[in-house]
Write an enzyme that holds these catalytic residues in place. Structure first.
Site, PDB file in Angstrom:
ATOM      1  N   ALA A 163      25.303 -27.480 -58.795  1.00  0.00           N
ATOM      2  CA  ALA A 163      26.273 -27.544 -58.194  1.00  0.00           C
ATOM      3  C   ALA A 163      26.561 -27.910 -56.748  1.00  0.00           C
ATOM      4  CB  ALA A 163      26.412 -26.074 -58.297  1.00  0.00           C
ATOM      5  N   LYS A 164      26.217 -28.577 -56.080  1.00  0.00           N
ATOM      6  CA  LYS A 164      25.363 -29.014 -55.026  1.00  0.00           C
ATOM      7  C   LYS A 164      26.637 -27.910 -54.320  1.00  0.00           C
ATOM      8  CE  LYS A 164      25.221 -33.751 -55.760  1.00  0.00           C
ATOM      9  NZ  LYS A 164      24.596 -33.272 -57.194  1.00  0.00           N
ATOM     10  N   ARG A 165      26.630 -26.425 -53.902  1.00  0.00           N
ATOM     11  CA  ARG A 165      27.593 -25.560 -53.102  1.00  0.00           C
ATOM     12  C   ARG A 165      26.964 -25.916 -51.423  1.00  0.00           C
ATOM     13  NH1 ARG A 165      30.404 -25.971 -57.685  1.00  0.00           N
ATOM     14  NH2 ARG A 165      30.457 -24.252 -58.700  1.00  0.00           N
TER      15      ARG A 165
END
Length: 295
Positions: A104-106
């Site tokens: 998700a690369k949050r």
């Protein structure tokens, strides 16, 4: 005196991942339902096609590979119904025995980062995953809510360090006062988070397998997620030169080059076995032999 207090401490992600890699092999398979892949499978580009694609991959590979890595964006594009498919896929993959890293690369700050952490790293969340990818480029300290939530739940985080896209270098290779690269600063933070962890820390780094050289210290006592195998041009044979003595902690990730073999489950498993064999041979050839294979 009688009575006992049952306080269950979850097994850390690093320990669970080490066991999975030692027994199932060092391979992660991404679940990336590209529009083009849905078309190759003869599926419609809608929620029904998304679900058929995703659950076929989970059912074919969930009992075989160490890690499945669904890319959240391909589910989010269908709105709430797409997220519902992702929820079912995460639960089914974990039920089958695979660890799930939600890609998700949050990255954010304060209460917003805490909300992201609650989404992926709280055991009561329908999207609870074994680990999640995060972006540290608002400062490593901004990740503290995720790091703390992961520790409490026995989950992990993979921090972007040196990504496989060429554009990443303008940020990640930039230097800070003192001469270290931004990537090295992030890796140093990861090393500190993993201090004393055994057999493997739960904070990992994302280091693209497509890089020709790392130029940083990858001995972070944690896993190294290495996307870029297959369609992006990297091969298992590239891994020893890139990762050196850290090779035993590398989790190479392949997506499209496996997924294009669907929708036939046997063909998907055959493709995974081929990649697993290549990784195993690369690791063995570099002297990191553990004798385990993907079945």
């Amino acid at each position: 005196m009688t009575g006992t207090t049952s306080l269950t401490t979850p097994e850390p992600f690093g320990a669970r991942l080490r066991h999975a890699m030692d027994t199932r092999g060092q391979l992660c398979v991404g679940i990336d339902p590209h529009t083009s892949l849905l078309a190759e499978w003869g599926l419609s580009d809608d929620v029904a096609g998304l679900e058929r694609f995703t659950m076929t991959v989970v059912e074919a590979l969930g009992g075989t590979v160490a890690v499945l890595k669904p890319q959240s964006a391909f589910f989010e594009r269908f709105g709430s119904r797409g997220i519902a498919v992702l929820e079912r896929a995460v639960a089914a993959a974990r039920q089958a025995g695979a660890l799930v890293v939600t890609d998700a690369k949050r990255g954010d700050i304060g209460s917003t980062m805490a909300a992201y952490a609650a989404t992926y790293l709280d055991k009561d969340s329908p999207l609870f995953s074994d680990a999640v990818t995060v972006s540290p480029f608002l400062g490593f300290g901004s990740l503290r809510p995720a790091l703390d939530a992961a520790r409490i739940s026995g989950a992990g985080v993979f921090v972007l360090a040196l990504t496989s896209n060429p554009e990443g270098a303008e940020v990640q290779r930039a230097t800070v006062p003192g001469g270290a690269s931004v990537a090295q600063v992030m890796l140093d933070h990861i090393t500190a988070e993993n201090a004393g962890a055994a057999p493997l820390g739960s904070v990992g780094a994302v280091v693209g397998a497509t890089l020709r050289e790392a130029g940083v210290d990858l001995a972070v006592n944690g896993p190294l997620l290495a996307p870029g195998i297959g369609a992006q041009g990297a091969t298992a044979a590239d891994l020893p030169d890139l990762f050196g003595s850290a090779l035993g902690n590398v989790l190479p990730s392949v997506s499209r080059d496996v997924l294009r073999h669907g929708p036939d489950a046997a063909a998907l498993r055959k493709a995974v076995r081929a990649y697993a064999r290549q990784v195993r041979e690369a690791v063995a050839g570099a002297g990191n032999v553990d004798g385990n294979t993907v079945r």
